[in-house]
Design an enzyme around this catalytic site. Structure first.
Site, PDB file in Angstrom:
ATOM      1  N   PRO A  85      55.734  51.040  -6.599  1.00 51.92           N
ATOM      2  CA  PRO A  85      54.505  50.732  -7.328  1.00 51.92           C
ATOM      3  C   PRO A  85      53.234  51.044  -6.543  1.00 51.92           C
ATOM      4  O   PRO A  85      52.199  51.360  -7.128  1.00 51.92           O
ATOM      5  CB  PRO A  85      54.619  49.225  -7.593  1.00 51.92           C
ATOM      6  CG  PRO A  85      56.075  48.931  -7.529  1.00 51.92           C
ATOM      7  CD  PRO A  85      56.627  49.874  -6.497  1.00 51.92           C
ATOM      8  N   GLU A 112      62.559  43.670  -4.279  1.00 53.73           N
ATOM      9  CA  GLU A 112      61.163  43.588  -3.832  1.00 53.73           C
ATOM     10  C   GLU A 112      60.719  44.843  -3.076  1.00 53.73           C
ATOM     11  O   GLU A 112      59.628  44.870  -2.511  1.00 53.73           O
ATOM     12  CB  GLU A 112      60.971  42.354  -2.938  1.00 53.73           C
ATOM     13  CG  GLU A 112      61.067  41.045  -3.691  1.00 53.73           C
ATOM     14  CD  GLU A 112      60.047  40.937  -4.803  1.00 53.73           C
ATOM     15  OE1 GLU A 112      58.859  41.186  -4.551  1.00 53.73           O
ATOM     16  OE2 GLU A 112      60.442  40.584  -5.944  1.00 53.73           O
ATOM     17  N   ARG A 150      59.951  71.117 -15.756  1.00 55.34           N
ATOM     18  CA  ARG A 150      59.185  71.974 -16.677  1.00 55.34           C
ATOM     19  C   ARG A 150      58.393  73.046 -15.934  1.00 55.34           C
ATOM     20  O   ARG A 150      58.053  74.076 -16.509  1.00 55.34           O
ATOM     21  CB  ARG A 150      58.222  71.130 -17.506  1.00 55.34           C
ATOM     22  CG  ARG A 150      58.885  70.160 -18.462  1.00 55.34           C
ATOM     23  CD  ARG A 150      57.849  69.345 -19.201  1.00 55.34           C
ATOM     24  NE  ARG A 150      57.018  70.198 -20.044  1.00 55.34           N
ATOM     25  CZ  ARG A 150      57.334  70.584 -21.275  1.00 55.34           C
ATOM     26  NH1 ARG A 150      58.478  70.199 -21.802  1.00 55.34           N
ATOM     27  NH2 ARG A 150      56.516  71.353 -21.961  1.00 55.34           N
ATOM     28  N   ASP A 165      50.683  72.866 -21.993  1.00 56.97           N
ATOM     29  CA  ASP A 165      50.894  71.423 -22.064  1.00 56.97           C
ATOM     30  C   ASP A 165      49.599  70.671 -21.793  1.00 56.97           C
ATOM     31  O   ASP A 165      48.692  71.172 -21.116  1.00 56.97           O
ATOM     32  CB  ASP A 165      51.930  70.973 -21.025  1.00 56.97           C
ATOM     33  CG  ASP A 165      53.343  71.348 -21.427  1.00 56.97           C
ATOM     34  OD1 ASP A 165      53.565  71.623 -22.608  1.00 56.97           O
ATOM     35  OD2 ASP A 165      54.215  71.357 -20.538  1.00 56.97           O
TER      36      ASP A 165
END
Length: 243
Positions: A85, A112, A150, A165
């Site tokens: 994160p 964690e 991609r 895109d």
């Protein structure tokens, strides 16, 4: 490209890696993916991969021993990233950068997070897919793999597809339409039926600017715009304010 994935839950990848574009890339040998479970490298009889943090804190941390052993067993780790994160937020530019490496290794976090020695000694960079917390790094890893794939030549049916895109050139994509021409009194914009390629290109550029302005105005500050773009943008802003 070769991609190694270190995950405690390898079965999560069975669907995304065996369908659609990724499967075709694997079948063509354009993309090779190996999934390694660090639990297989745990040395205690219960195959523990986590333990309580020193200093006292909630939750459990991923232990260094299984991850170091797993990484040492990978022949070509290439560029190593950890899905956490607190990493740098993933975007289209980063997808293109990662696609330039012949090999990637992705570490999927859980609980964690990682013992910091894993991040400091095994990982080249930490990546996040957004300002939110998920149960583990598997879903973020899938997003990164799909976006990176991609960018690899030969993966998409058309080499132009990726360049059209959203985000590729800094702006969101223009609206698109297909048959039927009329559906429940809903029509396709006439310019797209005109056959005038210059007018169509101008319309598409204006729509890219409009969609970006309405949904992600922050992107406009990071994109190099032409004088014509600024004129179109002024028209768009005037139209929005007059509604």
């Amino acid at each position: 490209m070769h991609i190694n994935i270190l995950s405690l839950f390898p079965a999560m990848f069975s669907g995304p890696l065996t369908e659609s574009m990724i499967k075709r890339a694997i079948d063509k040998d354009i993309l090779n993916i190996d999934i390694v479970n660090p639990r297989d490298y745990s040395t205690d009889k219960h195959h523990h991969v986590d333990d309580v943090p020193f200093g006292g804190d909630v939750g459990m941390l991923l232990k260094p021993e299984p991850f170091f052993a797993a990484m040492e067993d990978i022949k070509i780790p290439g560029h190593v990233i950890a899905m956490v994160p607190g990493g740098k937020v993933f975007n289209q530019k980063k997808a293109y950068e990662l696609a330039q490496y012949p090999a990637l290794t992705i570490l999927c976090g859980h609980y964690e997070g990682f013992d910091q020695r894993i991040l400091d000694n095994l990982v080249d960079e930490c990546i996040s897919v957004g300002d939110f917390v998920l149960t583990g790094g598997e879903l973020p890893a899938m997003l990164v793999i799909d976006a990176v794939a991609r960018m690899i030549p030969g993966v998409l049916g058309s080499e132009e597809s990726a360049s059209r895109d959203s985000f590729y050139n800094g702006l969101l994509k223009y609206p698109q339409y297909t048959r039927p021409r009329q559906f429940r009194n809903l029509s396709v914009p006439e310019v797209l039926l005109s056959g005038n390629h210059q007018n169509i290109a101008t319309w598409r550029r204006r729509e890219m600017l409009r969609v970006t302005y309405e949904n992600r105005p922050d992107l406009l500050e990071k994109t190099v715009l032409t004088e014509d773009d600024y004129l179109l943008l002024a028209e768009i802003k005037n139209d929005c304010h007059s509604k």
